[in-house]
Design a protein around this motif. Structure first.
Motif, PDB file in Angstrom:
ATOM      1  N   ASP A 107      46.551  30.947  54.940  1.00 21.95           N
ATOM      2  CA  ASP A 107      45.138  30.858  55.299  1.00 21.95           C
ATOM      3  C   ASP A 107      44.456  32.218  55.200  1.00 21.95           C
ATOM      4  O   ASP A 107      43.309  32.328  54.732  1.00 21.95           O
ATOM      5  N   VAL A 108      45.147  33.263  55.645  1.00 21.25           N
ATOM      6  CA  VAL A 108      44.582  34.620  55.559  1.00 21.25           C
ATOM      7  C   VAL A 108      44.380  35.007  54.100  1.00 21.25           C
ATOM      8  O   VAL A 108      43.337  35.567  53.729  1.00 21.25           O
ATOM      9  N   ALA A 109      45.354  34.710  53.268  1.00 17.91           N
ATOM     10  CA  ALA A 109      45.236  35.035  51.851  1.00 17.91           C
ATOM     11  C   ALA A 109      44.069  34.284  51.210  1.00 17.91           C
ATOM     12  O   ALA A 109      43.355  34.836  50.353  1.00 17.91           O
ATOM     13  N   ALA A 110      43.855  33.032  51.614  1.00 16.37           N
ATOM     14  CA  ALA A 110      42.741  32.256  51.075  1.00 16.37           C
ATOM     15  C   ALA A 110      41.397  32.856  51.500  1.00 16.37           C
ATOM     16  O   ALA A 110      40.444  32.914  50.712  1.00 16.37           O
ATOM     17  N   ILE A 111      41.326  33.311  52.730  1.00 22.24           N
ATOM     18  CA  ILE A 111      40.097  33.950  53.209  1.00 22.24           C
ATOM     19  C   ILE A 111      39.862  35.266  52.471  1.00 22.24           C
ATOM     20  O   ILE A 111      38.729  35.583  52.078  1.00 22.24           O
ATOM     21  N   ALA A 112      40.921  36.046  52.267  1.00 19.91           N
ATOM     22  CA  ALA A 112      40.801  37.294  51.508  1.00 19.91           C
ATOM     23  C   ALA A 112      40.325  37.011  50.084  1.00 19.91           C
ATOM     24  O   ALA A 112      39.494  37.756  49.535  1.00 19.91           O
ATOM     25  N   ALA A 113      40.834  35.956  49.481  1.00 15.58           N
ATOM     26  CA  ALA A 113      40.432  35.600  48.114  1.00 15.58           C
ATOM     27  C   ALA A 113      38.962  35.220  48.061  1.00 15.58           C
ATOM     28  O   ALA A 113      38.237  35.599  47.123  1.00 15.58           O
ATOM     29  N   GLU A 114      38.498  34.482  49.061  1.00 17.16           N
ATOM     30  CA  GLU A 114      37.085  34.107  49.116  1.00 17.16           C
ATOM     31  C   GLU A 114      36.217  35.360  49.236  1.00 17.16           C
ATOM     32  O   GLU A 114      35.194  35.503  48.546  1.00 17.16           O
ATOM     33  N   ALA A 115      36.628  36.271  50.101  1.00 12.47           N
ATOM     34  CA  ALA A 115      35.852  37.491  50.308  1.00 12.47           C
ATOM     35  C   ALA A 115      35.854  38.374  49.067  1.00 12.47           C
ATOM     36  O   ALA A 115      34.822  38.945  48.693  1.00 12.47           O
ATOM     37  N   SER A 116      37.006  38.496  48.431  1.00 12.13           N
ATOM     38  CA  SER A 116      37.077  39.352  47.246  1.00 12.13           C
ATOM     39  C   SER A 116      36.283  38.759  46.085  1.00 12.13           C
ATOM     40  O   SER A 116      35.658  39.488  45.305  1.00 12.13           O
ATOM     41  N   ALA A 117      36.276  37.434  45.972  1.00 12.60           N
ATOM     42  CA  ALA A 117      35.482  36.790  44.925  1.00 12.60           C
ATOM     43  C   ALA A 117      33.990  37.033  45.158  1.00 12.60           C
ATOM     44  O   ALA A 117      33.225  37.273  44.211  1.00 12.60           O
ATOM     45  N   TYR A 118      33.572  36.978  46.414  1.00 12.21           N
ATOM     46  CA  TYR A 118      32.175  37.267  46.741  1.00 12.21           C
ATOM     47  C   TYR A 118      31.823  38.708  46.364  1.00 12.21           C
ATOM     48  O   TYR A 118      30.800  38.966  45.726  1.00 12.21           O
ATOM     49  N   ALA A 119      32.688  39.652  46.758  1.00 13.97           N
ATOM     50  CA  ALA A 119      32.430  41.059  46.441  1.00 13.97           C
ATOM     51  C   ALA A 119      32.440  41.295  44.934  1.00 13.97           C
ATOM     52  O   ALA A 119      31.619  42.057  44.407  1.00 13.97           O
ATOM     53  N   LEU A 120      33.359  40.630  44.229  1.00 11.12           N
ATOM     54  CA  LEU A 120      33.429  40.779  42.781  1.00 11.12           C
ATOM     55  C   LEU A 120      32.149  40.275  42.111  1.00 11.12           C
ATOM     56  O   LEU A 120      31.666  40.863  41.139  1.00 11.12           O
TER      57      LEU A 120
END
Length: 260
Positions: A7-20
């Motif tokens: 779940d943490v990794a999925a949240i990190a992926a969502e955040a990094s995609a937004y920043a990207l």
């Protein structure tokens, strides 16, 4: 815990995609202090992470570079320690050396760590006692046994360290520590006061990859401390740890004695 780490990794992926998605666009940027840049994307990612992670573990405290610190976190056994964009300078300068950094600290030590570096297409993960991975593949330190010739991510080497080898340095200190975890470098050392959010996730990744990780004087790192700071960090292949500490010692003692 594995489900929580996913779940943490999925949240990190969502955040990094937004920043990207906002990288290399005309976002607002300024300096919190001279030489300490921040941008509106840092704040937006911070808000996203706080909402998602707090929903995941409502009983956990919060410590982040982009949130005013609240001592109430010290009353929590579990605390999220977050840098929404570690390596903001590279983010602003259109370079790839930045990552979303999330750690869950339990009893002063990180137990889950995730670094998501979308431009580099790198996802680093670790769980306490379960090893570390890069893009799903297990990683380990270089196994280097000789200090001379050790690779370290840095722009330039001081004269006293010319027997070492400089390798490419991302602005994100978390990614530099992760390089040691994956055997892409042999040691990473800083000899200044630094914030817990910069290194918490990467420290766990390096530990789980078999590295020795301490402060600049060889002391154990602890997290969710009152000042949320540590004096330097050393992440190193185990066989060269003593030589690295000996090399750092005088400089670390001198730096520690200087007024902050």
């Amino acid at each position: 815990m594995a489900h929580l780490a996913d779940d943490v990794a999925a949240i990190a992926a969502e955040a990094s995609a937004y920043a990207l998605g906002l990288w290399r666009t005309d976002f607002k940027r300024w300096e919190k202090a001279p030489g300490n840049p921040v941008c509106e994307v840092d704040l937006a990612v911070n808000n996203m992470l706080r909402e998602r992670l707090s929903a995941l573990l409502p009983d956990a405290g919060w410590l982040s570079e982009e949130t005013a610190d609240d001592a109430v976190r010290l009353n929590h056994r579990r605390v999220w320690v977050v840098d929404p964009i570690d390596g903001t300078r590279d983010y602003i300068r259109d370079r790839d050396g930045w990552a979303v950094s999330i750690a869950l600290v339990d009893g002063e030590q990180p137990v889950i760590g995730v670094l998501d570096a979308p431009v580099r297409k790198e996802v680093w993960r670790a769980e306490a006692g379960k090893g570390a991975t890069l893009n799903g593949r297990p990683i380990t330190h270089s196994g280097r046994k000789t200090f001379t010739g050790s690779r370290t991510p840095t722009d330039t080497l001081p004269t006293v360290d010319v027997d070492l080898v400089a390798v490419a340095k991302p602005n994100s200190i978390a990614l530099r520590i992760a390089m040691v975890a994956a055997g892409e470098a042999d040691l990473l050392a800083t000899i200044r006061w630094g914030h817990e959010w910069d290194v918490a996730a990467a420290v766990l990744i390096a530990r789980e990859a078999g590295c020795e990780v301490t402060d600049a004087l060889g002391r154990k790192l602890r997290f969710n401390t009152p000042r949320a700071e540590a004096f330097g960090v050393l992440a190193v292949a185990p066989a060269i740890q003593l030589a690295a500490l000996a090399r750092l010692h005088d400089r670390a003692v001198e730096a520690l004695g200087k007024p902050r």
